[in-house]
Design an enzyme around this catalytic site. Sequence first.
Site, short mmCIF file in Angstrom:
data_model
loop_
_atom_site.label_atom_id
_atom_site.label_comp_id
_atom_site.label_asym_id
_atom_site.label_seq_id
_atom_site.Cartn_x
_atom_site.Cartn_y
_atom_site.Cartn_z
N CYS A 87 0.79 -1.24 0.00
CA CYS A 87 0.00 0.00 0.00
C CYS A 87 0.82 1.29 0.00
O CYS A 87 0.80 2.03 -0.97
CB CYS A 87 -0.92 -0.01 1.21
SG CYS A 87 -2.09 -1.38 1.19
N1 LIG Z 1 -2.85 -6.21 1.97
C1 LIG Z 1 -3.28 -5.16 2.60
O1 LIG Z 1 -2.98 -4.98 3.75
C2 LIG Z 1 -4.22 -4.16 1.94
C3 LIG Z 1 -4.80 -3.17 2.75
C4 LIG Z 1 -5.67 -2.27 2.17
C5 LIG Z 1 -5.93 -2.32 0.81
N2 LIG Z 1 -5.33 -3.28 0.02
C6 LIG Z 1 -5.68 -3.31 -1.39
O2 LIG Z 1 -6.52 -4.43 -1.63
C7 LIG Z 1 -6.25 -4.96 -2.94
C8 LIG Z 1 -5.88 -6.43 -2.84
O3 LIG Z 1 -4.70 -6.54 -2.08
P1 LIG Z 1 -4.20 -7.91 -1.46
O4 LIG Z 1 -3.13 -7.53 -0.50
O5 LIG Z 1 -5.33 -8.73 -0.98
O6 LIG Z 1 -3.58 -8.59 -2.77
P2 LIG Z 1 -3.14 -10.14 -2.93
O7 LIG Z 1 -2.14 -10.15 -4.01
O8 LIG Z 1 -2.81 -10.72 -1.60
O9 LIG Z 1 -4.45 -10.85 -3.42
C9 LIG Z 1 -5.05 -10.59 -4.63
C10 LIG Z 1 -5.65 -11.89 -5.15
O10 LIG Z 1 -6.36 -11.61 -6.36
C11 LIG Z 1 -6.18 -12.70 -7.23
N3 LIG Z 1 -6.50 -12.28 -8.59
C12 LIG Z 1 -5.77 -11.53 -9.44
N4 LIG Z 1 -6.43 -11.34 -10.59
C13 LIG Z 1 -7.60 -12.00 -10.47
C14 LIG Z 1 -8.72 -12.19 -11.33
N5 LIG Z 1 -8.76 -11.65 -12.54
N6 LIG Z 1 -9.74 -12.94 -10.88
C15 LIG Z 1 -9.72 -13.51 -9.65
N7 LIG Z 1 -8.69 -13.36 -8.80
C16 LIG Z 1 -7.64 -12.61 -9.20
C17 LIG Z 1 -4.75 -13.12 -7.01
O11 LIG Z 1 -4.51 -14.44 -7.45
C18 LIG Z 1 -4.63 -12.98 -5.50
O12 LIG Z 1 -4.98 -14.17 -4.83
C19 LIG Z 1 -5.17 -4.10 -3.53
O13 LIG Z 1 -5.75 -3.08 -4.30
C20 LIG Z 1 -4.51 -3.49 -2.32
O14 LIG Z 1 -3.90 -2.24 -2.61
C21 LIG Z 1 -4.48 -4.20 0.57
#
Ligand SMILES: NC(=O)c1ccc[n+]([C@@H]2O[C@H](COP(=O)([O-])OP(=O)(O)OC[C@H]3O[C@@H](n4cnc5c(N)ncnc54)[C@H](O)[C@@H]3O)[C@@H](O)[C@H]2O)c1
Length: 452
Positions: free
Chosen positions: A290
Amino acid sequence: MTTQTASATLFSELKSKIEHKQARVAVIGLGYVGLPLALLYTEQKFPVTGFDIDARKVSTLDQGGSYIFRIPATEIQAARAQGFSATADYSRLTAMDAIIVCVPTPLDEYREPDLSYITDTAKAIAPHLRAGHLVILESTTYPGTTEEVLIPILEKGNRQALKASRGGAASPQEFYVAFSPEREDPGNTSVARRDIPKVVGGLDAKASELAAALYGAIFNRIVRVSSPAAAEMTKLLENIYRCVNIALVNELKLLSLRMGLNIWEVIEAASTKPFGFQPFYPGPGLGGHCIPVDPYYLSWKAKEWDFNTRFIELAGEINTSMPYHVLESVAKALNRHRKALNGAKVLVLGLAYKKDIDDLRESPSLTIIELLQKEGAQVSYNDPYFPTVGKGRKYDLQMKCAPLENLGQYDCVLIVTDHSDYDYARIVQESQLVVDTRNATRGIESPKIVHC
Ligand SMILES: NC(=O)c1ccc[n+]([C@@H]2O[C@H](COP(=O)([O-])OP(=O)(O)OC[C@H]3O[C@@H](n4cnc5c(N)ncnc54)[C@H](O)[C@@H]3O)[C@@H](O)[C@H]2O)c1
């Protein structure tokens, strides 16, 4: 049935299903954000299906396993007993009522927003979209993404000429869209997930009401804003605020080091002010999905408005320079021991981007290891959360976790991530030299410690 009544029925049916916890919830993207969210809805007895294109994740979940350290397999098994399942088959979306999208939003190689995960997901949802679906985007992104990117793909790609409800004349051919940012703080157990207020911005009043009702089932407080863009901007403000303040203390740390002051002592003292001050802490550089990434989503978008986001650029410059400062500090510390960095044995403690988590995305440790290796150091690492480290998007380290023993063999032990499990007194006692980027050795007096 008139058009007006048909649309009212779509809305009230979904609202009632949500209130009775019968709405079928789809969570797309079962990562750090999506999987816990799916589990929260399952705990509340909603029927939940998770969607992910990563076949390994789907099969791990189907076998009752977990791939996120802080989520024990028993939680997945309990969710499965409640009916939770995972799939890569998007055709199952038609049977769902609410679709929550939690896919990644990284930067590309030019540090510009890479929205390909969102556009791919939207293209995959569109053919299975039906009237009355509620689609919510949670991925962090620039203001305008929901309306300018997500909705046009959903509208163009669906088979029934469905349109997002925009508050105009009601239609039986409508679906509902909202944006709601995720606010998780990995590793922070001081605030229950339920107690983190959830910001929601619907495309119109109906979408806002449905999204607020859906999140109201798992969060105690819903904060409604006037549009998806306002909700998108809220998330960016929160993260830019952190990014800029961390850059400020990083800069003041560099000055303090030069002036012989301990910035940690100063921050602690300033924190006693009961108003107008919030502590931020310096470190070896920014990490995580982030804070190092999200601000650039806004600076990119700002260019469309002939606007330069100078605070973001300056903060980025300072924060990105921190791993280079660590490298210099290790070289100087070794020099005081009449040793060169070239050939020195250095043990890096902590790969994760922050303490007590199993996430190394954008971790400064990776940059620091590469910088040390480039200067000829023989680098090992220890991190209880990572038995090995292989190839990532930007690095290819191929290293194995070194045991935390025989520390005297290293010319320098470098603390990059201050995991709570480490016994810092023992580490200092057994090491020849400890460079501490996190003030992890606070309270330990030893000439072997160099703060950086
Ligand atoms: N990790 C955090 O602490 C956090 C906190 C706030 C916001 N975010 C935001 O949340 C969002 C997700 O982050 P995350 O940390 O969970 O990411 P992540 O990489 O852990 O998980 C994302 C998942 O999406 C899947 N994916 C990708 N393309 C796909 C598709 N077309 N169809 C289905 N699945 C698909 C991936 O395989 C993966 O499992 C991002 O925008 C991030 O900026 C993350």
